[in-house]
Every structure is written in structure tokens, then in C-alpha cells.
Enzyme design. Structure first.
Site, PDB file in Angstrom:
ATOM      1  CG  ASN A  93      53.983 -31.418   8.580  1.00 35.56           C
ATOM      2  OD1 ASN A  93      54.077 -30.578   7.684  1.00 35.56           O
ATOM      3  ND2 ASN A  93      53.890 -32.708   8.310  1.00 35.56           N
TER       4      ASN A  93
ATOM      5  CG  ASN B 201      52.953 -27.077   1.400  1.00 39.35           C
ATOM      6  OD1 ASN B 201      52.389 -28.102   0.989  1.00 39.35           O
ATOM      7  ND2 ASN B 201      53.536 -27.016   2.598  1.00 39.35           N
TER       8      ASN B 201
ATOM      9  CG  ASN C 134      48.445 -29.366   2.586  1.00 37.33           C
ATOM     10  OD1 ASN C 134      47.680 -28.473   2.906  1.00 37.33           O
ATOM     11  ND2 ASN C 134      49.769 -29.236   2.670  1.00 37.33           N
ATOM     12  CB  THR C 135      46.534 -36.033   2.989  1.00 35.96           C
ATOM     13  OG1 THR C 135      47.582 -35.860   2.042  1.00 35.96           O
ATOM     14  CG2 THR C 135      45.817 -37.349   2.702  1.00 35.96           C
TER      15      THR C 135
ATOM     16  CB  SER D  99      50.772 -33.539   5.476  1.00 33.81           C
ATOM     17  OG  SER D  99      50.295 -32.689   4.446  1.00 33.81           O
TER      18      SER D  99
ATOM     19  CE  LYS E  70      57.610 -32.757   9.135  1.00 32.13           C
ATOM     20  NZ  LYS E  70      58.268 -32.447   7.854  1.00 32.13           N
TER      21      LYS E  70
ATOM     22  CG  PHE F  88      51.150 -36.810   1.054  1.00 35.54           C
ATOM     23  CD1 PHE F  88      52.022 -35.923   1.657  1.00 35.54           C
ATOM     24  CD2 PHE F  88      50.570 -37.791   1.850  1.00 35.54           C
ATOM     25  CE1 PHE F  88      52.309 -36.009   3.012  1.00 35.54           C
ATOM     26  CE2 PHE F  88      50.849 -37.879   3.208  1.00 35.54           C
ATOM     27  CZ  PHE F  88      51.718 -36.984   3.796  1.00 35.54           C
TER      28      PHE F  88
END
Length: 394
Positions: free
Chosen positions: A281, A147, A214-215, A212, A250, A151
Site C-alpha cells: 500500500n 492521498n 487513512n482510516t 490503508s 494487502k 475509503f
């Protein structure tokens, strides 16, 4: 006469098809009601994968649970699955990881199917759409998911209204809120502190998500000095509240040994001591044995390919924190054996996500039942005996 015979045959065929369709619907309904795990994993989920794009299937699952269309699980949590962590009593250690129910829509439906706790989010202060689609990829051959949502969130205000309603209706059910930062925010620490102030009075625990992939720039916040600022600001925000909500961090599975030691140094220090870690994560790495055509897509990989890496990361953090900071273990858990592996490595609780995409809702009951049976077979009376047991045997 021939025309009459043809019409009669056609009518019989229609009736047969209608009867077959009705029978299929009834059979499917019975299997859903009885939480037939094999029917879900071999029929329902593969069928959904063939006809629905991954994000469409995900949204359908959230909507189904939001409307509580699935029957409540009939599995009663045995006493040997209960555990006390963060000052909270969990009837079972199996939770849903953040990312499934990003905007706190499906918590009640998730409790219905047997989860011991639900974590919603990541929630950002201001609404943001996340990355462009497609941003979710199903690696069916590998039982993994990639994925790159980025966010996507409806923001604090919308999610807060839902959390208030959820907690009012289910005051004893355990709800965690995972906090994120806005993509364009100039001050990440203040974004997380704002989340503490907004959700601290209601949530059973909060999570600072700096892992994460993805940011842009988010994972760099796991560095020692950046982490001190973020955790310190969050703890300061909590100190101004009447309620000391547990705050967790996390972390990513892709950390170097030095990175892990830096994080442990921070969280082991009284000034920045948090209440727990979530390990881990998704990973940006790609195991060489992946078979899916989607393996080269950018984003975070979860599911079975993450299992060993996340378990090893749990093991390392348990050692670095000397078992004094509770860990929620995440990554590649599909059955009771996977759950036991995570707990023996040092996890006090576990979370699943990708397993739901391949096995369906019955996987929750499967994990709990297998875990409980294995404990009874090995004369283990309490989960406390499992947690970190690998380290005690060394």
C-alpha cells in the site's frame, strides 16, 4: 477602403486561428489514437495538471474510461507476457491498483487500454464519503501522489450491481474486488466477511485491505492476533460458498521486521493461509529528497518515491513465505525496468496507479512492450523465470 482592408485582415486572422485550432484538435486526436506516449507525458498530462485540481482530474479520468472514450489499445499481448496465478490465466501481468476505480465504474475502459486485470475498490459495506477535501495532492517534481481519501465508497449494494453487469459483459476479463471496513464499524472482521459473501460469487479474487493509512486504527489490524481473527472469519465465510474465490491480503510498506514476521507466521499457517499478498500500500514515510511543496501533507505517498521501499518489502515477504504465496507488487512502477525489478524481487503480477497520473494511458503499453522486449533480449521465455530470480542468484 481602409475599413475593407481591416475587415479582410480580421477575417483572415479569425480563419487562421480557427484553422490552427482545428489542426491542434486533429493532431491531438491522432496522437491519442496512436497511443503516442511522449505526447501524453509531455503535453496532455502536464496541461491537465495545470488546469485541473488533482481530484477533479482523477474523476475526469474515471468518467472518460467509464464512457470508453479512449480508443482500444492496438498492442497485442505476446505469449511471453502470459502468466498463471491464483488458478487464473493473465494475458499480461500489468493491473490497475485499487483506489483508481473505487466504485467499479471504469473497468471496461481500463481493459480497453490494455490492463491484464482490474482491481476495484476499496469497497465498504455501507456507503461513506471518506475524508474532507482536499484529499489528493500531486507531487509533480517527485512524480508522486499523496492521498487521504479515507475509503470513500458507494457501498456494497451499488458496486455489486455494477460488478454483475461488468462480469456478465466480460466473463473472461479478470476483475478483483478490494474490500474495506466502514470507518465507524464496531467489528472489522465482520465487514470483511460480509464483503466475501457479497462479492465472492462474482469476483475473480478478493483483497482484504488492512493497510490503508487513512482510516483510523486500520493498520493496527495487521497485528498477529487481529489478523488471525480477520482472515479466519473471511475464510470461514468463503467455506460456506460453492466457489473458492482466491483471497489476498494487502499490506503496508512501513512494517517493522517483527511486523513482517508476524504476518508471515499467520499466512504461512494452514488455518489462516491465504492465496496471495499485495505488497504494498502507500507509505506514511517521507523520503528526505522530496522536492514538492505538498510533501508535508498527511496521507499515503505513492509513485516513484515508494519504488525502492515497496520492492524491498516484496523481497522480504518472498523470503518469509519461501515463494509459496504469490505476490502482486505495487509501488513506483513507471516502465519495463521497474516491472522487472518487482518481479525479480518476487512479484508474480504488478499493479500501477500513480504512473497513469503522470504518463497517461499509454504507460500500460509502454510497460508491457519494454518488459516483453527485455525478456526476448535476455532469452527469457516465461515470466516464471523472472519471478523471484534475485533470490535464486543469492
Amino acid at each position: 477602403m481602409t475599413m475593407v482592408i481591416k475587415r479582410s485582415a480580421a477575417t483572415k486572422l479569425r480563419n487562421l486561428l480557427a484553422l490552427s485550432g482545428a489542426g491542434t484538435v486533429v493532431f491531438t486526436g491522432i496522437c491519442v489514437y496512436k497511443e503516442n506516449a511522449k505526447f501524453y507525458s509531455s503535453v496532455i498530462m502536464p496541461t491537465m495538471h495545470k488546469i485541473l485540481e488533482p481530484e477533479t482530474a482523477h474523476n475526469l479520468a474515471v468518467t472518460t474510461l467509464e464512457r470508453r472514450l479512449l480508443p482500444k489499445s492496438k498492442f497485442k499481448d505476446p505469449e511471453n507476457l502470459s502468466v498463471n496465478v491464483f488458478g487464473l490465466k493473465f494475458s499480461n501481468p500489468v493491473g490497475i491498483a485499487a483506489g483508481f476505480d473505487k466504485d467499479a465504474r471504469a473497468a471496461c475502459g481500463l481493459w480497453d487500454i490494455g490492463f491484464g486485470f482490474v482491481e476495484v475498490g476499496s469497497v465498504t459495506p455501507r456507503p461513506q464519503p471518506g475524508n474532507d477535501q482536499p484529499r489528493l495532492f500531486r507531487l509533480s517534481e517527485d512524480q508522486g501522489v499523496i492521498n487521504r481519501f479515507g475509503f470513500n465508497s458507494e457501498g456494497h449494494d451499488v458496486v455489486l450491481a455494477r460488478v454483475k453487469a461488468i462480469k456478465a459483459a466480460n466473463p473472461k476479463a479478470i476483475l478483483g474486488v478490494n474490500l474495506g471496513k466502514n470507518r465507524t464499524s464496531p467489528d472489522a472482521a465482520q465487514d470483511y466477511a460480509q464483503g466475501v459473501k457479497v462479492f465472492g460469487p462474482l469476483a475473480d479474487y478478493l483483497v482484504i485491505n488492512v493497510s490503508s493509512p487513512n482510516t483510523p486504527g486500520l493498520r493496527s489490524l495487521q497485528g498477529r492476533e487481529e489478523l488471525k481473527k480477520i482472515i479466519g472469519t473471511a475464510l470461514e465465510a468463503r467455506s460456506q460458498m460453492t466457489r473458492k474465490v482466491p483471497i489476498l491480503l494487502k499490506v503496508a510498506p512501513d512494517l517493522s521486521e517483527d511486523d513482517r514476521e508476524d504476518i508471515a507466521l499467520v499466512v504461512n499457517t494452514k488455518e489462516w493461509q491465504i492465496d496471495g499478498l499485495i505488497v504494498s500500500n502507500t507509505t506514511t514515510s517521507r523520503p528526505k529528497n522530496l522536492e514538492s511543496k505538498w510533501q508535508a501533507e498527511s496521507g499515503g505517498l505513492s509513485g516513484r518515491p515508494l519504488r525502492e521501499k515497496s520492492t524491498q518489502t516484496i523481497r522480504e515477504f518472498y523470503k518469509l513465505t519461501q515463494g509459496k504465496i504469490p505476490i502482486i507488487g505495487v509501488g513506483g512502477i513507471f516502465n519495463g525496468s521497474d516491472a522487472i525489478e518487482k518481479m525479480q524481487a518476487g512479484a508474480s503480477l504488478i499493479q500501477i496507479y500513480s504512473a497513469m497520473a503522470f504518463e497517461g494511458p499509454p504507460v500500460v503499453t509502454t510497460i508491457k512492450a519494454e518488459l516483453s522486449r527485455a525478456m526476448a533480449h535476455n532469452q527469457v521465455d516465461s515470466l516464471v523465470e523472472l519471478i523471484g530470480s534475485d533470490h535464486r542468484m543469492q
